[in-house]
Write an enzyme that holds these catalytic residues in place. Sequence first.
Site, PDB file in Angstrom:
ATOM      1  N   HIS A  78       0.818  -1.219   0.000  1.00  0.00           N
ATOM      2  CA  HIS A  78       0.000   0.000   0.000  1.00  0.00           C
ATOM      3  C   HIS A  78       0.855   1.274   0.000  1.00  0.00           C
ATOM      4  CE1 HIS A  78       0.181   0.285   4.548  1.00  0.00           C
ATOM      5  NE2 HIS A  78       0.161   1.558   4.243  1.00  0.00           N
ATOM      6  N   ASP A 121      -8.360 -10.145  -1.083  1.00  0.00           N
ATOM      7  CA  ASP A 121      -9.201 -10.650   0.014  1.00  0.00           C
ATOM      8  C   ASP A 121      -9.510  -9.555   1.031  1.00  0.00           C
ATOM      9  OD1 ASP A 121      -9.196 -13.390  -0.945  1.00  0.00           O
ATOM     10  OD2 ASP A 121      -7.084 -13.396  -0.406  1.00  0.00           O
ATOM     11  N   SER A 232       4.260   2.398   8.294  1.00  0.00           N
ATOM     12  CA  SER A 232       3.871   1.369   7.332  1.00  0.00           C
ATOM     13  C   SER A 232       5.042   0.884   6.499  1.00  0.00           C
ATOM     14  CB  SER A 232       2.810   1.925   6.380  1.00  0.00           C
ATOM     15  OG  SER A 232       1.554   1.812   6.961  1.00  0.00           O
ATOM     16  N   GLY A 233       5.039  -0.418   6.208  1.00  0.00           N
ATOM     17  CA  GLY A 233       6.092  -1.009   5.399  1.00  0.00           C
ATOM     18  C   GLY A 233       7.323  -1.381   6.208  1.00  0.00           C
TER      19      GLY A 233
END
Length: 284
Positions: A78, A121, A232-233
């Site tokens: 993302h 998903d 994030s990441g």
Amino acid sequence: MLRLIVILILDYLEVCGTRLINHFFNQHEWPQPKIIGGYSTPYGAYPWQVELQANIGGWEHHCGGALVSETIALTAAHCLKNLKKSQLRILVGKHNLSKNDKHEKTYKIQKILVHPDFRKDGPHSHDIAVLKLHSANSKGVRFDSHVQPICLPEYHTNINEANWCTVTGWGAQKQDDMTSLSKVLQAASVHLIDLETCRHDDIYGGRHQFILDSMLCAGNLEGGVDACGGDSGGPLACQINGKFVLTGVVSWGDGCGKKNRPGVYTRVSYYADWLKQSIFELET
Ligand code: 4AZ
């Protein structure tokens, strides 16, 4: 001199998940409102941490990531949304975002592989991507005392053997202020929370994103210790058999540091085969 010899030996053996600069959490130290409930780190204690910057009208902090070899870093899929590889770059050896750090080096990105099932998903599913760094010499990143790779888990690695894990990043220090980035890399010690607990109705049960087997929950159910926006990441590193293993990639969560809302990570061991194949493809 001794340090130089150790580096040469580590380089020769291609040892992952080791470090020369230690960081022990002093549980009695007053927690500072960093990462969320974390501590400032000594420079070099998380030598696999990379900073992903994006050029959105100037280069700026965007996400974290983890170095796994001389030419490969992992991050969250993302983090790459709506960005071309020319708008992204990776910094290794980074510590203080407002300074030029002694061991820092900047790399362009040569290739990106996003997991083919990203978002298949649910909105936050299969949130993992592999980046190949571009370097003038084909050898890639030169490891040193402050820049080292982290180990990747095998599919069968029993991560429950880890007795403690650490999440690191420069992300927000207050959940309602996503601009409150930290200058110095922060680390927080978090517990792994089993999937069954994480799927309870009062945690992440019955919500828009089901907790998949490919996800991992970690944090503190009381709240107060967590990753947040800008982390994030980045890596959730767990010590297994004396080496740091990339167990999770910071992915999502309902807010940050809230009671019964632990951080949700991409479970890296779930992707062991895809990662091996992707890294081989990018390295050759
Ligand atoms: C984010 O927005 C984000 N508390 C990252 C981690 C968590 C929540 C949000 C986990 O990037």
